[in-house]
Each structure stands twice: as structure tokens, then as C-alpha cells.
Design an enzyme around this catalytic site. Structure first.
Site, short mmCIF file in Angstrom:
data_model
loop_
_atom_site.label_atom_id
_atom_site.label_comp_id
_atom_site.label_asym_id
_atom_site.label_seq_id
_atom_site.Cartn_x
_atom_site.Cartn_y
_atom_site.Cartn_z
N TYR A 98 0.83 -1.20 0.00
CA TYR A 98 0.00 0.00 0.00
C TYR A 98 0.87 1.26 0.00
CZ TYR A 98 -4.25 -2.71 0.87
OH TYR A 98 -5.31 -3.57 0.76
N GLU A 140 -7.50 -7.56 5.96
CA GLU A 140 -6.63 -8.59 5.42
C GLU A 140 -5.81 -9.25 6.51
OE1 GLU A 140 -4.72 -6.20 2.43
OE2 GLU A 140 -6.71 -5.78 1.58
#
Length: 408
Positions: A98, A140
Site C-alpha cells: 500500500y 486482510e
């Protein structure tokens, strides 16, 4: 929820960002792949990059999520986040990726919008990104914890125990763990990722639903060949059809996915599918039939013809063995006793409290969902699965879609 100072900034700049988001997405991927070319080779779907669908999905997801933060600040887009997180987990995405995406995405925004990106604007859109990314990272991480693995450690070697041709373009594979241990549990409706090393050295990854009920020591996937293998689209399915045989080893992820049967519920179900989208429904129906659950289930499937319908006889047998199941079939040609033409949800006697699960081509799912909404089925009781970039989000926010990350 956006901070008070960011709300007016995002509201004022959303039209400009939305108008340029396609250009921003193009430049983002150009920058990302120039920096990390191995991501296109080994993680991203090259077919979706080549046909532009990934860029469309990225553009739609950014604008839709920002709009949702403005218009529905007190709501959590749980369905959307669950869908994305499941896909990310099946690819082994971690929080570090990310940060990489953030760097290149905001460089693209600054380059495309130029002087319009003041420090105030950059800070507000930075907040949008990290609100979505942070929520996904947390989800996640929970998925990895539930699976009993470290973040991103989802891959295992599995042996092809059996191979069977279901139709001219669908082959099923029975998979066992290479170390001899049971394949492991999964929830009806989940999928796994399969990665293969292609002749040019690229490692490409695709998702395939588990097409049989849980409870066995092995898993089964059913792979539809998507093209003749001449281009990026369908290159993994073509490779599997041509090269994957009993005794061969494949690299397969743990099971993930949010289109799963709610075991706690006992209300009536509609399992509506088309084409290869029938595979997760086969797992759900097999589970209901095998466990003897007294739960009403309407199974509706559409296909081109009986010969094109993968697992057709198995579906008939499972429905026939389940006293609470009712099966309806539609074929565009050669109906063989079934209805002719496209699926007609209006012809089904739907219980008032039905929960619907949809899987198939996007136009099919949008049409069925619209029919169900017109018949009074609440949107929160209509669930669907999309493989590949979810182009629904940008057209029908906030139905669901991918986050700007290297997961798709």
C-alpha cells in the site's frame, strides 16, 4: 470518516479529480511498472492491463469511495471492503505494498492536476486513500490470522490428483496437498488463487472457485478456457488446459472470498448463476444437500446450451437429492426440456425473505440484481462475486470494487 477540515476540500475537488481520474490511473500504472516491472510480470493480470479494464476499475473505485465518504459518512462499506480484502488475501498482499501504491498514485495526481494540488488538497486526498487502505489492511490481517498464517504467507504446493473434461472449454482438477496432509477446510462459495510460470518467465495468477462441497481431503476447481492463448487474456487458463495433468504440482493459495453461505441463517436462498459462474453455487448446493440442512433453496442457472453447461448432471443430481431444492434451467439454444432463452427471474416464485447469491458475467448479474430489486428484495440481501476488475463500482456505487493497490 473524513476529518472536518478535509470534507469541504474533497467535496470541492472531487469533480476535478473525477474528471481526470482515468488519466491519473493511466499515469499511475506507468509509473508503478517503470519502478517495479516485476509487478506486471508476476502479480498483476496482464490481460486486464492490456484491455484497460484494470484502469477503469481503479478510476471508478477512487471516485466512488471518495463520494461515499462525503454522502454516507456514517456508513461502513462492509460489502465492498470484504470483497476487496478477500481478493487481496488470496494474492498475499501485505501492508508494505500500500505504501508503494500511495507513492506512485499521488505522484500521478500531482502531475495530472498540476498547480491545483495545493498542500491542503494533497492532505485531504491523502486522508481518503489511507482511510480505505487502513480499513483493508486491518481486514486482510484478520483474514490471515483466521487462516493461521503470517501476513501474505498464503501459498502452498498442491498435486493434481485427477483431471476431467467437463465441456469443450471447461476442465476440472482435483487438488491434494503435496505433503500428504488434508487440503483443509473452506466455506462453500470460496475461491483459491492459482499461480503458474508461463513460457516467457512471467508468474501469472488467477482465481478459481472451489466447485465441490467442503468436507473432503481434496479440493476441486473448474477452469474455463478463456481464449485460444494467443494473447494475455486467458493465458493462465490456456496453460492449465494444455499442460496441467495428474501428478503435476501447482502453487495454490488458501481459500478466501466473501460470497459464502451464511451458516447461521435458515431462511430461503436463491442461487442464480450463468456459465462458469455456476461453480461456487455447486459448492453451496453440495454442502446443503450433503449436510441435510432443511433450508429452502432455489437454484437457477443459465447457459448457452446443455453441452456448454459444466457439471450439469452433477447439479441435477444434487438438486434431486435435496428435498428442499428446486432447480430451474435456461439455455439459449438446444433447451433439452429446460426453458429457452435468458434467465427469467420473474418466472420464479420467490419467498419474501429470500437471500440471493449471484455469480456469472457482469451484464447477467446486473440484470438479475435489477429484477430482484424490482421484486422487492432488499439490496443487502443480494450478494455477488466478480472475478477480475470489478467494473460495477464505477457505474453503480457503492456496489463494490477494487482499491488502488497492486492486488488486481
Amino acid at each position: 470518516m473524513l476529518s472536518e477540515q478535509s470534507v469541504p476540500v474533497v467535496r470541492a475537488t472531487l469533480p476535478a479529480v473525477g474528471a481526470a481520474i482515468g488519466e491519473i490511473a493511466d499515469l499511475f500504472y506507468t509509473k508503478l511498472f517503470a519502478d517495479r516491472p516485476e509487478l506486471l510480470r508476476d502479480l498483476f493480470n496482464r490481460g486486464n492491463q492490456a484491455n484497460g479494464q484494470q484502469r477503469q476499475a481503479l478510476a471508478g473505485s477512487i471516485a466512488a469511495f471518495a463520494g461515499m465518504l462525503l454522502e454516507r459518512p456514517d456508513e461502513r462499506p462492509d460489502a465492498m471492503l470484504a470483497r476487496i480484502a478477500g481478493k487481496h488475501a488470496s494474492l498475499g498482499i501485505t501492508s508494505e505494498q500500500y505504501k508503494l501504491v500511495h507513492r506512485h498514485l499521488f505522484a500521478a495526481i500531482a502531475e495530472v492536476l498540476g498547480d491545483a494540488v495545493t498542500p491542503e488538497v494533497a492532505e485531504a486526498w491523502d486522508e481518503v486513500y489511507w482511510l480505505m487502505a487502513g480499513a483493508l489492511i486491518a481486514r486482510e490481517s484478520r483474514l490471515y490470522q483466521e487462516a493461521g498464517v503470517a501476513d501474505g504467507e498464503v501459498w502452498q504446493r498442491m498435486e493434481i490428483a485427477a483431471r476431467r473434461r467437463e465441456t469443450a472449454d471447461v476442465v476440472s482438477y482435483v487438488l491434494r496437498r503435496a505433503d500428504g496432509r488434508p487440503a483443509g477446510p473452506f466455506r462453500p462459495g470460496q475461491y483459491v488463487s492459482v499461480q503458474v510460470r508461463l513460457p516467457d518467465g512471467a508468474r501469472q495468477i488467477r482465481q478459481y472457485s472451489l466447485s465441490a462441497a467442503p468436507g473432503s481431503d481434496a479440493w476441486r476447481i473448474s477452469v474455463k478456457r478463456q481464449s485460444d492463448g494467443a494473447g494475455p487474456e486467458g493465458e493462465v487458463s490456456s496453460w492449465l488446459h494444455e499442460h496441467a495433468h495428474p501428478g503435476d504440482l501447482l502453487t495454490v493459495s488458501l481459500p478466501f472470498g466473501d460470497l459464502v453461505l451464511d451458516e447461521a441463517g435458515d431462511g430461503p436462498l436463491l442461487l442464480a448463476s450463468a456459465g462458469i459462474g455456476g461453480t461456487p453455487m455447486l459448492s453451496v448446493l453440495g454442502h446443503l444437500t450433503g449436510t441435510g440442512r432443511a433450508r429452502q433453496v432455489l437454484v437457477a442457472h443459465a447457459d448457452r446450451s446443455p453441452a456448454d453447461h459444466a457439471h450439469r448432471e452433477e447439479l441435477r443430481e444434487l438438486a434431486g437429492e435435496n428435498p428442499h431444492a428446486r432447480l430451474s434451467l435456461w439455455y439459449e439454444r438446444e433447451a433439452d426440456g429446460a426453458a429457452t432463452g435468458r434467465m427469467d427471474i420473474g418466472s420464479l416464485d420467490l419467498p419474501e425473505d429470500v437471500t440471493a447469491y449471484l455469480c456469472g458475467p457482469l451484464p447477467f448479474m446486473k440484470a438479475v440484481r435489477a429484477d430482484l430489486l424490482r421484486r422487492g428484495v432488499p439490496a443487502q440481501r443480494i450478494h455477488y462475486e466478480v472475478f477480475g476488475p470489478d467494473l460495477w463500482l464505477g457505474q453503480d456505487a457503492p456496489a463494490g470494487g477494487p482499491v488502488p493497490s497492486p492486488a488486481h
